[in-house]
Write a protein that holds these residues in place. Structure first.
Motif: not given
Length: 525
Positions: A150-178
């Motif tokens: 269960s741990g490896v499945i949950a953790a591997s799914g969260t790689l979508a947070q940091i590996i492009p095209p991550s949605l959080v990086l789009i928001v982060m770039a917009d908020q930081l003006g980059r």
């Protein structure tokens, strides 16, 4: 009392927002209501002028006309189409067969496919639910420890947070003006390193507790040749040919373009190698030459289409041919083409993907509008100066600032998801980081890795809830929580490594400051 309120309006406003959020009130409305209440209070006390609130319509219109944020619905739609068209199932089955003879082979397959899905979907829920439905029953059937599985499945799914095209990086770039493209490029290596750390944990478990991660039994490996051979040698030979073609093309391309950037040469060369492997496999299947094994053919035809989509989307963004919004549009169209080629595209599938995309996009926009109301009033009562003074007066200079900010994000991630953290806190700490000389691309990737833990924190991690919703009854909630803890620790270690070795995040030289000197203990005053 009035004098106390006027002198401490900013901290009181922030504390009130925290109380609103902890009460369970919807985040978007908590932000907007808090901002308007203190805006009217500030006008009454003479802290801000009424004209300040007249800026709200322009700011909201600016959000609605922001081209960068269009990438969010495009990438979300792409991920949902791919996930619901059965791509994850095909990948997990094929890669599971490839790694099956190894101890922990199915776990390695989950990590590999999780990284691949992250690079094509960018949606954590889609990745976790897909892998939970497909691979968790298989892992339990063949004797995997429930916590590890269960741990490896949950953790591997969260790689979508940091590996492009991550949605959080789009928001982060917009908020930081980059630039979103720069943020994607900078996050690529940390995402791969985190994937390697997950695999390293499984390797450690396979050595210390081999019974927890057994290999697949021979009867479960159904991609063998008629003589019983696994066919791996054929796959290795094809990989060598593909690598040779990539290397030869890179030499040829550099001879004609000696000043070409390294990422451009790498993307073109890898594309040639992958295309060559696909063409060879296609000719082998159509002409029935028999040069490739069943394993090699299956890996090529299952793995290369999503890889081609990754190169189409991320490759064009990295080399500057397309903007992230244009890349997202191409990705959405490419996902529909792949689903159509697999004869899995239907009106119901498209309708479900569009409904989910609309809900997520509206959720993001409402939070962003609420955070705009809050931030406008917060700056009007000099909240930005209060935050700046609070953070720059910390002991330890830049390192002390980074440690405190990351601890704050880590703790708040127990209660808030990454969108809320990005819209509420990033606009407050970003300007302070810039004044302290910290590169905002680097800073955004660092916070992105940290906010990845928001999906894994027991007891409120959303990835854990997603997995719980599809896990069999024999897997207890406590198993999922305990299984997630080692991977949360891996993410925390990754944050520490980025702070200790800032060059892990590859920031473009033209934007890069001398971070090595900035991250030393300096006098913050």
């Amino acid at each position: 009392m009035t004098a106390f309120l006027i002198a401490n309006m900013a901290p009181i406003m922030f504390a009130t927002l925290v109380l609103f959020l902890l009460s369970g009130f919807p985040v978007a409305f908590a932000l907007a209501a808090n901002g308007l209440f203190f805006g009217f209070l500030g006008i009454e006390f003479g802290l801000i002028k009424p004209e300040l609130l007249q800026a709200l319509p322009n700011r909201i219109f600016g959000i609605m006309s922001n081209d960068t944020l269009l990438a969010i619905p495009f990438f979300t739609f792409m991920g949902l189409i791919l996930e619901r068209s059965g791509m994850a199932e095909d990948l997990l089955e094929t890669i599971g067969q490839l790694f099956g003879p190894l101890r922990g082979g199915v776990a390695y397959a989950v990590i590999f496919v999780g990284a691949l899905l992250a690079a094509t979907t960018g949606v954590v829920a889609a990745s976790v639910i897909s892998m939970g439905l497909i691979s968790l029953p298989v892992m339990l059937r063949y004797g995997y420890d429930k916590k590890v599985a269960s741990g490896v499945i949950a953790a591997s799914g969260t790689l979508a947070q940091i590996i492009p095209p991550s949605l959080v990086l789009i928001v982060m770039a917009d908020q930081l003006g980059r630039s979103v493209g720069d943020m994607y490029q900078a996050a690529f290596i940390p995402g791969l390193l985190l994937t390697v750390m997950y695999a390293g944990y499984i390797l450690l478990i396979s050595i210390i507790r081999p019974t927890w991660v057994p290999a697949l039994p021979p009867e479960a490996r159904n991609l063998r040749q008629s003589n019983g051979d696994s066919g791996v040698n054929s796959l290795l030979a094809l990989m060598l040919v593909s690598v040779g073609a990539s290397f030869a093309f890179s030499r040829y391309y550099l001879s004609g373009h000696p000043d070409a950037p390294g990422d451009e040469v790498g993307i073109y060369s890898a594309g040639v190698g992958i295309a060559g492997a696909f063409v060879l496999a296609f000719i082998n299947r159509k002409l029935k030459i028999g040069l490739l094994s069943r394993m090699a053919e299956q890996v090529v035809f299952v793995l290369i289409p999503p890889l081609a989509l990754i190169f189409l989307v991320l490759g064009t963004i990295f080399i500057g041919v397309a903007t992230p919004t244009e890349g997202g549009g191409m990705g959405a169209f490419g996902a529909m083409v792949l689903a159509m080629m697999n004869r899995r595209l239907s009106w119901d599938l498209t309708k479900q993907a569009m409904n989910s995309t609309s809900r997520l996009s509206c959720f993001v926009m409402f939070i962003l509008i609420g955070s705009t109301v809050f931030s406008l009033v917060f700056r009007g009562v000099n909240g930005d100066l209060w935050v700046e003074h609070l953070l720059t007066s910390l002991p330890g200079g830049n390192v002390g600032f980074l440690i405190v900010v990351n601890i704050m994000f880590f703790v708040l991630a127990f209660f808030l998801d990454f969108f809320e953290l990005a819209f509420i806190l990033v606009p407050l700490v970003g300007p302070v980081a810039e004044k302290m000389g910290i590169d905002l691309i680097w800073f955004g990737v660092l916070l992105g890795v940290n906010m990845q833990t928001s999906f894994m924190h027991p007891p409120f991690g959303f990835a854990l809830f997603y997995l719980r919703s599809v896990a069999p009854k024999e897997v207890k909630t406590s198993d999922i929580y305990w299984g997630a803890i080692p991977f949360v620790l891996a993410q925390v270690i990754m944050v520490a490594l980025i702070i200790a070795f800032p060059n892990i995040v590859s920031v473009d030289k033209k934007n890069q400051h001398q971070r090595g000197s900035k991250l030393k203990h300096t006098d913050a005053g």
